[in-house]
Design a protein around this motif. Sequence first.
Motif, mmCIF file in Angstrom:
data_model
loop_
_atom_site.group_PDB
_atom_site.id
_atom_site.type_symbol
_atom_site.label_atom_id
_atom_site.label_comp_id
_atom_site.label_asym_id
_atom_site.label_seq_id
_atom_site.Cartn_x
_atom_site.Cartn_y
_atom_site.Cartn_z
ATOM 1 N N LEU A 133 6.633 10.135 -5.249
ATOM 2 C CA LEU A 133 7.109 10.123 -6.640
ATOM 3 C C LEU A 133 5.967 10.387 -7.605
ATOM 4 C CD1 LEU A 133 9.539 7.039 -6.692
ATOM 5 C CD2 LEU A 133 10.058 9.441 -6.219
ATOM 6 N N GLN A 134 6.283 11.190 -8.634
ATOM 7 C CA GLN A 134 5.344 11.464 -9.722
ATOM 8 C C GLN A 134 5.370 10.282 -10.691
ATOM 9 O OE1 GLN A 134 3.810 14.672 -10.466
ATOM 10 N NE2 GLN A 134 4.421 15.468 -8.468
ATOM 11 N N PRO A 135 4.297 10.122 -11.481
ATOM 12 C CA PRO A 135 4.216 8.954 -12.377
ATOM 13 C C PRO A 135 5.409 8.801 -13.313
ATOM 14 C CG PRO A 135 2.210 10.293 -12.508
ATOM 15 C CD PRO A 135 3.099 10.955 -11.525
ATOM 16 N N PHE A 136 5.954 9.930 -13.837
ATOM 17 C CA PHE A 136 7.043 9.779 -14.815
ATOM 18 C C PHE A 136 8.270 9.114 -14.196
ATOM 19 C CE2 PHE A 136 7.703 14.055 -13.056
ATOM 20 C CZ PHE A 136 9.034 13.978 -12.669
ATOM 21 N N ALA A 137 8.371 9.150 -12.860
ATOM 22 C CA ALA A 137 9.538 8.571 -12.194
ATOM 23 C C ALA A 137 9.425 7.053 -12.050
ATOM 24 C CB ALA A 137 9.718 9.215 -10.824
ATOM 25 N N PHE A 138 8.233 6.499 -12.251
ATOM 26 C CA PHE A 138 8.143 5.049 -12.056
ATOM 27 C C PHE A 138 7.245 4.316 -13.053
ATOM 28 C CE2 PHE A 138 4.856 6.913 -9.388
ATOM 29 C CZ PHE A 138 3.775 6.060 -9.518
ATOM 30 N N ILE A 139 6.351 5.026 -13.744
ATOM 31 C CA ILE A 139 5.443 4.322 -14.654
ATOM 32 C C ILE A 139 6.180 3.673 -15.843
ATOM 33 C CG2 ILE A 139 3.537 4.668 -16.307
ATOM 34 C CD1 ILE A 139 2.578 4.246 -13.439
ATOM 35 N N PRO A 140 7.167 4.365 -16.470
ATOM 36 C CA PRO A 140 7.881 3.696 -17.561
ATOM 37 C C PRO A 140 8.551 2.389 -17.115
ATOM 38 C CG PRO A 140 8.325 6.045 -17.597
ATOM 39 C CD PRO A 140 7.593 5.778 -16.320
ATOM 40 N N SER A 141 9.185 2.391 -15.921
ATOM 41 C CA SER A 141 9.810 1.153 -15.439
ATOM 42 C C SER A 141 8.760 0.127 -15.103
ATOM 43 C CB SER A 141 10.638 1.418 -14.185
ATOM 44 O OG SER A 141 11.351 2.593 -14.319
ATOM 45 N N ALA A 142 7.636 0.580 -14.561
ATOM 46 C CA ALA A 142 6.554 -0.350 -14.235
ATOM 47 C C ALA A 142 6.057 -1.041 -15.497
ATOM 48 C CB ALA A 142 5.415 0.390 -13.549
ATOM 49 N N ALA A 143 6.013 -0.271 -16.601
ATOM 50 C CA ALA A 143 5.566 -0.833 -17.867
ATOM 51 C C ALA A 143 6.556 -1.894 -18.351
ATOM 52 C CB ALA A 143 5.413 0.271 -18.905
ATOM 53 N N ASN A 146 0.793 -1.244 0.000
ATOM 54 C CA ASN A 146 0.000 0.000 0.000
ATOM 55 C C ASN A 146 0.820 1.285 0.000
ATOM 56 O OD1 ASN A 146 -2.461 -1.378 0.028
ATOM 57 N ND2 ASN A 146 -2.291 -1.671 2.241
ATOM 58 N N GLU A 147 1.805 1.354 -0.889
ATOM 59 C CA GLU A 147 2.560 2.596 -0.991
ATOM 60 C C GLU A 147 2.060 3.471 -2.140
ATOM 61 O OE1 GLU A 147 6.634 0.457 0.663
ATOM 62 O OE2 GLU A 147 6.612 1.306 -1.365
ATOM 63 N N LEU A 148 1.149 2.924 -2.962
ATOM 64 C CA LEU A 148 0.604 3.728 -4.057
ATOM 65 C C LEU A 148 -0.492 4.639 -3.507
ATOM 66 C CD1 LEU A 148 0.344 1.001 -6.851
ATOM 67 C CD2 LEU A 148 2.152 2.689 -6.494
ATOM 68 N N ARG A 149 -0.585 5.818 -4.080
ATOM 69 C CA ARG A 149 -1.599 6.788 -3.638
ATOM 70 C C ARG A 149 -2.354 7.296 -4.853
ATOM 71 N NH1 ARG A 149 -0.101 4.931 0.187
ATOM 72 N NH2 ARG A 149 1.005 5.707 2.014
ATOM 73 N N GLU A 156 -10.341 13.855 -11.397
ATOM 74 C CA GLU A 156 -9.457 12.936 -12.114
ATOM 75 C C GLU A 156 -8.498 12.331 -11.103
ATOM 76 O OE1 GLU A 156 -7.104 14.687 -15.244
ATOM 77 O OE2 GLU A 156 -5.972 12.826 -15.587
ATOM 78 N N GLY A 157 -8.389 11.032 -11.107
ATOM 79 C CA GLY A 157 -7.471 10.343 -10.206
ATOM 80 C C GLY A 157 -6.073 10.322 -10.803
ATOM 81 N N LEU A 158 -5.086 10.724 -10.010
ATOM 82 C CA LEU A 158 -3.699 10.753 -10.486
ATOM 83 C C LEU A 158 -2.822 9.959 -9.520
ATOM 84 C CD1 LEU A 158 -3.810 14.553 -11.270
ATOM 85 C CD2 LEU A 158 -3.658 12.751 -12.999
ATOM 86 N N ILE A 159 -2.059 9.053 -10.078
ATOM 87 C CA ILE A 159 -1.286 8.150 -9.216
ATOM 88 C C ILE A 159 0.022 8.779 -8.734
ATOM 89 C CG2 ILE A 159 -0.051 7.001 -11.098
ATOM 90 C CD1 ILE A 159 -0.415 4.375 -9.488
ATOM 91 N N ARG A 160 0.383 8.460 -7.498
ATOM 92 C CA ARG A 160 1.671 8.825 -6.918
ATOM 93 C C ARG A 160 2.179 7.597 -6.168
ATOM 94 N NH1 ARG A 160 0.545 12.322 -9.782
ATOM 95 N NH2 ARG A 160 0.390 14.569 -9.434
ATOM 96 N N TRP A 161 3.500 7.577 -5.976
ATOM 97 C CA TRP A 161 4.067 6.483 -5.184
ATOM 98 C C TRP A 161 4.727 7.089 -3.956
ATOM 99 C CZ3 TRP A 161 8.632 2.946 -7.195
ATOM 100 C CH2 TRP A 161 8.989 2.044 -6.172
ATOM 101 N N GLN A 162 4.218 6.749 -2.798
ATOM 102 C CA GLN A 162 4.820 7.195 -1.544
ATOM 103 C C GLN A 162 5.993 6.265 -1.251
ATOM 104 O OE1 GLN A 162 3.681 10.035 0.430
ATOM 105 N NE2 GLN A 162 5.790 9.629 1.060
ATOM 106 N N HIS A 163 7.152 6.624 -1.824
ATOM 107 C CA HIS A 163 8.328 5.762 -1.717
ATOM 108 C C HIS A 163 8.921 5.896 -0.322
ATOM 109 C CE1 HIS A 163 12.367 4.215 -2.508
ATOM 110 N NE2 HIS A 163 11.887 3.680 -3.605
ATOM 111 N N PRO A 164 9.268 4.759 0.301
ATOM 112 C CA PRO A 164 9.753 4.817 1.682
ATOM 113 C C PRO A 164 11.019 5.654 1.855
ATOM 114 C CG PRO A 164 9.996 2.594 0.749
ATOM 115 C CD PRO A 164 9.149 3.391 -0.198
#
Length: 245
Positions: free
Chosen positions: A67-77, A33-36, A54-62
């Motif tokens: 983190l904004q989507p551009f920092a992790f969505i490409p790697s997630a893909a 549950n670190e995604l927001r 509009e729902g916008l994803i963020r990652w509450q990195h420990p």
Amino acid sequence: GRGCWRIYQSGAASFSVERLELEAGLRKAITSNELRLFFQPLVDLRTGRIDGFEGLIRWQHPVRGLLQPFAFIPSAAEAGFIRSIGRWVLREACREAIVWQQLFPDLGPLEVSVNVSPLEFRERDIVTDVASVLAQTGLDPHLLKLEIVESALMQDAEATMRSLAAFRDLGVKIAIDDFGTGYSSLSYLRRFPVDTLKIDRSFVEEATRDTSVMPIIRAIVSLAHALGIDVTAEGIETRQQLTLL
Ligand code: MN
């Protein structure tokens, strides 16, 4: 060994270590549950009322913070997590929309918009997955809007047509996201069942600085109105931008 070479470069090595760490972190983000999901209001400019979010994803990195989507969505893909992240966003958005109804019944129906990545949109199960999330959460399908960028719609017109028709049958709305920056083939607007055009935020951002932008915005708005499609401007942040729009 056996005529096979591997060449290591320090830069490449640190890049892949970084990526492995990110991938491991993402796996954990989903399970612990670190995604927001943050919500940006959509305002009806005629009435001044909020009529959706509009729902916008963020990652509450420990360690690295929010983190904004551009920092992790490409790697997630690349790591193959897009589907699980996409489903999480969808479920969370629908669940939240139900909560708004319960908390603020006086506001009337509030729509929730969810961004669907090109990768997800191409997946065959996307329609079934959306249907099952709607069934699980009990959200009225008319209150869900899926935002898809132009380039994703253009890749395979036949497949796009099928998916969009299936979404329409389901009662879900479709918005073309970041309109005006992708392929901008206008002919598909006649064929694809689309409910909303979202004017790319770069136009809104520059509207007050560059006079050549307003004719483009005006054209998109008239195009949408003429086709009976709703139009939304992304990223209005100043009173001046609001007044122009
Ligand atoms: Mn969007």
